[in-house]
Design a protein around this motif. Structure first.
Motif: not given
Length: 334
Positions: A4-7, A75-76, A271-273, A304-305
């Motif tokens: 899971e991505l994080y800052p 991420l994007m 959101k989503n960016e 991340p997005a």
């Protein structure tokens, strides 16, 4: 891989420059190398030769290049698939001495851009000035290719350049094709992810490392100059209607940048960016999904997005830049 991505925070990459100094030590926590002049700290870079690496968490040691490859959608977000590399390059510059007089090509000048690279539009936020601070941005009215080349040959190029004395906090937009340089300042720089620079003039300096002058690329530079880019000064910030502590400094096809100065909690991210945060002063906790992530002076943080909106809780007053990457239809992006 189920991560899971994080800052994400990244380690700065220091760059020797003969015009640099040692002031980046006051801005970044990573010690400067040896005792030479350090002109640049690349704080978010997806370049083959210099790729930023995550400094903490489960993705520690991952480069931004790996993240773009392995987690493009996470991420994007809605921008996934548009870019082979992360599209922006972020730096701090310590311009103890004046840089070379230079110009960067635009995206459509393919003849002058290496394969896989882009043109280079950039912008600066001035962080520190001194008695010898000066920004050269654009030509003086009436300058053309012929009299500019003659000025280079006569070592009088500065007479053809528009310049001003910058103040701390100034924001300056340098569109591709604009002749420019600066000195006696520390700045934050955001730019297209490109390293294509053509030097017109280098003030007749000798590089102490080589004992020789640095190479010039006068013909290429002259071919890339937009002679309509004249008398460039600081931009006028746009105060956000409902958020008076937020001002928009830059808004173009490559990046949108806001400066935010708050003492109380505020929102960041979309959101989503993907969203990039750069802390210029102070410190805070960035709160995402009930987790707290510290950010302090000199740090860059990529949201991340997948994360969307977060809240920033300043420890005292914080001066934070928020950077967004415009979508294809920029007019629909707030």
């Amino acid at each position: 891989m189920n991560i899971e991505l994080y800052p994400l925070k990244f380690e700065p990459i220091y760059q020797y420059r003969l015009w640099g100094g040692r002031k980046l030590a006051n801005l970044l926590s990573k010690p400067l190398p040896n005792d030479g002049p350090i002109g640049e700290a690349w704080i978010l870079s997806d370049r083959k030769d210099h790729a930023s690496k995550v400094i903490d968490g489960s993705l520690k040691g991952y480069s931004i290049t790996q993240l773009m490859k392995e987690f493009p959608k996470e991420l994007m977000g809605r921008l996934a698939g548009r870019f082979d590399r992360f599209p922006l390059l972020l730096k701090f510059l310590d311009c103890k001495e004046v840089l070379s007089v230079q110009v960067h090509p635009s995206d459509d000048q393919k003849t002058y851009i290496p394969k896989g690279d882009t043109g280079k539009t950039e912008a600066w936020v001035v962080l520190e000035t001194g008695n010898d601070s000066r920004i050269y941005a654009g030509l003086k009215n009436g300058t053309d290719k012929q009299n500019l080349r003659q000025a280079i040959q006569n070592h009088s190029l500065a007479d053809k350049l528009h310049s001003f004395i910058p103040q701390s906090g100034d924001a300056v937009f340098i569109h591709s094709g604009t002749v420019h340089t600066l000195g006696g300042t520390v700045v934050f720089e955001v730019q297209e992810n490109s390293d294509v620079t053509f030097r017109l003039y280098d003030w007749d300096r000798i590089d102490s490392k080589t004992g020789k002058p640095r190479d010039l690329q006068v013909d290429q530079a002259l071919a890339c100059i937009d002679f309509n880019q004249v008398d460039i000064g600081p931009v006028k910030a746009v105060i956000e209607t409902h958020h008076t502590n937020t001002e928009k400094l830059f808004d173009n096809e490559h990046f949108i940048l806001w400066r935010m100065k708050y003492k109380s909690p505020f929102k960041v991210g979309v959101k989503n960016e993907p969203t990039i945060l750069v802390c210029l002063e102070g410190s805070a906790k960035v709160v995402c999904n009930a987790n707290h992530y510290p950010i302090s002076k000199g740090d860059v943080m990529l949201l991340p997005a997948d994360i969307g909106e977060c809240h920033v809780h300043p420890d005292a007053q914080i001066n934070l830049l928020q950077i967004a990457i415009p979508g294809k239809d920029k007019s629909k992006r707030s």
